[in-house]
Motif scaffolding. Structure first.
Motif, PDB file in Angstrom:
ATOM      1  N   THR A   1       0.726  -1.262   0.179  1.00  0.00           N
ATOM      2  CA  THR A   1      -0.190  -0.158  -0.023  1.00  0.00           C
ATOM      3  C   THR A   1       0.828   1.426   0.060  1.00  0.00           C
ATOM      4  O   THR A   1       0.407   2.256  -0.641  1.00  0.00           O
ATOM      5  CB  THR A   1      -0.984  -0.009   1.181  1.00  0.00           C
TER       6      THR A   1
ATOM      7  N   ASP B   1      -7.670   6.288  -3.829  1.00  0.00           N
ATOM      8  CA  ASP B   1      -9.041   5.743  -3.800  1.00  0.00           C
ATOM      9  C   ASP B   1      -9.914   6.846  -2.930  1.00  0.00           C
ATOM     10  O   ASP B   1     -11.112   7.083  -3.437  1.00  0.00           O
ATOM     11  CB  ASP B   1      -8.915   4.376  -3.147  1.00  0.00           C
TER      12      ASP B   1
ATOM     13  N   LYS C   1      -1.795   4.225  -1.765  1.00  0.00           N
ATOM     14  CA  LYS C   1      -2.808   3.891  -2.818  1.00  0.00           C
ATOM     15  C   LYS C   1      -4.295   4.091  -2.107  1.00  0.00           C
ATOM     16  O   LYS C   1      -5.151   4.678  -2.743  1.00  0.00           O
ATOM     17  CB  LYS C   1      -2.861   2.402  -3.193  1.00  0.00           C
ATOM     18  N   ALA C   2      -4.319   3.994  -0.763  1.00  0.00           N
ATOM     19  CA  ALA C   2      -5.622   4.468  -0.303  1.00  0.00           C
ATOM     20  C   ALA C   2      -5.835   5.896  -0.468  1.00  0.00           C
ATOM     21  O   ALA C   2      -7.131   6.378  -0.326  1.00  0.00           O
ATOM     22  CB  ALA C   2      -5.510   4.134   1.346  1.00  0.00           C
TER      23      ALA C   2
ATOM     24  N   THR D   1     -10.750  -0.458  -0.160  1.00  0.00           N
ATOM     25  CA  THR D   1     -10.689   0.306  -1.411  1.00  0.00           C
ATOM     26  C   THR D   1     -11.672   0.978  -1.802  1.00  0.00           C
ATOM     27  O   THR D   1     -11.785   1.875  -2.687  1.00  0.00           O
ATOM     28  CB  THR D   1     -10.338  -0.696  -2.612  1.00  0.00           C
TER      29      THR D   1
END
Length: 400
Positions: free
Chosen positions: A53, A247, A243-244, A219
């Motif tokens: 992540t 999103d 990545k969180a 996600t």
């Protein structure tokens, strides 16, 4: 933009030119590590998330440290450096074996990096047993035994603590708090909610407590945004990275709460901003660094960074760059006093004065071995043809 640090126990301020001269004149004595790397070589282990992540964060930690080495002849304190990099992954299960190899097999003289607070806590027993300095370069939870522990970044509750009074002043009504369900999230959100309540703010969360999203598997944030829309929230505060963060920002812009001001720590920091695109416009963030700070150290750092990368420098890269700068000065000081060992490097770190940094001058405090530093409010705005985190104003000076 510099600030005065009123700590009297150490008063040596080293301008960049003087520091360089001191390093150039430093005596080169044998490194006492039994690493086999050579008497004039120092081994540094860097553990960062190069997968999972937080890969964007870990990649910048590595790049920031490497940038300092590349622009300083691959030397620290006048000595050649062997940098050994290991993958932290998503937390302790991969961080601990990675750090164990660096310490026990590679026999590094100093350890740096670590993205996650949980990783820091898990690696500390190894650091204390081996008696080597750990110079963390990302957010860190509170720690009791600090003898060998330092951070060039911040304590994890400080971003939220720095921005909470500003949010209370600007938002007319309750604020919804949301974050990831792990140690770093707990620390980051606690800093905001505790300070927000202290200054008279009210949370919009139905139970008056932060809403936690499972980490790292969350996600789809849309169900959470639907719940926020049911409350009387006038703004949202959150912490996400990697990545969180991509999103969260993209989905927020498409949700029923898209018109609510979004205040964050880290959500728009780094390469994630390019991936977020227009969804990130107008998002506010709090950090100890902004790429457009106007000081000599930052102008050099930003120019060197952009010469190698197609993005703005980040707080992650800056803190890791500063970790190398701290080791540069500490190793030079240790060499002047005698043998260079993990213990003498650690002692020298404790004796350093102010660090001339891209974020502005800072100094390690006594209580937490963390920087006493300024915190800045930034907002995502157009900067030429790209979006950037543009510095808006100073928020607070925290740390120690």
């Amino acid at each position: 933009m510099f600030f005065d640090v009123s700590i009297s126990r150490r008063s040596r301020f080293r301008p960049a030119g003087a520091a360089a001269l001191a390093l150039g004149l430093a005596a080169v004595t044998g490194c006492s590590s039994d690493s086999g790397a050579g008497d004039d070589t120092v081994k540094v282990g860097l553990v960062a998330s190069l997968s999972g992540t937080y890969k964007p964060v870990g990649t910048d930690l590595r790049a920031g440290f490497e940038l300092y080495l590349n622009t300083h002849g691959n030397k620290l304190g006048g000595r050649k450096v062997e940098l050994i990099v290991a993958d932290e992954g998503d937390g302790p299960p991969t961080a601990v074996p990675a750090a164990t190899k660096l310490v026990k097999k590679d026999k590094v003289d100093a350890l740096t990096g670590l993205v996650g607070g949980g990783s820091v806590n898990a690696v500390l027993p190894l650091v204390n047993q081996a008696k080597i300095p750990f110079l963390g370069s990302n957010g860190r939870p509170p720690i009791k035994d600090l003898e060998y522990v330092w951070t060039t970044s911040f304590l994890s509750d400080e971003p939220g603590k720095a921005i909470a009074p500003y949010v209370k002043e600007k938002v007319d009504g309750p604020v919804y708090a949301i974050g990831p369900d792990y140690q770093g999230g707990y620390d980051e959100l606690r800093g905001f909610t505790d300070e927000f309540k202290r200054v008279g703010g009210e949370l919009a969360n139905p139970d008056g407590k932060t809403t936690w999203t499972p980490f790292p598997k969350t996600t789809n944030f849309m169900p959470y945004f639907a719940e926020i829309a049911k409350t009387d929230a006038k703004a949202v505060y959150c912490f996400y990275a990697g990545k969180a963060a991509i999103d969260f920002a993209k989905q927020y812009a498409q949700s029923d709460v898209a018109d609510l001001p979004l205040y964050t720590a880290f959500v728009t920091e780094g390469s994630v901003l390019q991936a977020q695109g227009d969804a990130a416009k107008d998002i506010y963030s709090v950090l100890n660094y902004a790429a457009d700070l106007d000081n000599a150290a930052n102008r050099k750092f930003a120019a060197d960074w952009t010469a190698k990368h197609d993005t703005q420098p980040t707080t992650y890269a800056m803190a890791s760059y500063d970790a190398a700068a701290v080791l540069d000065q500490a190793i030079a000081d240790a060499a002047k006093d005698g043998d260079v060992t993990p213990q003498t490097i650690n002692k020298a770190i404790a004796g350093l004065g102010q660090i001339d940094s891209p974020r502005g001058a800072w100094e390690f405090g006594d209580k937490a071995h963390s920087p006493v530093q300024s915190w800045y409010l930034r907002q995502v705005r157009p900067d030429g043809n790209q979006l950037a985190n543009v510095m808006v104003q100073d928020l607070a000076t925290l740390g120690g």
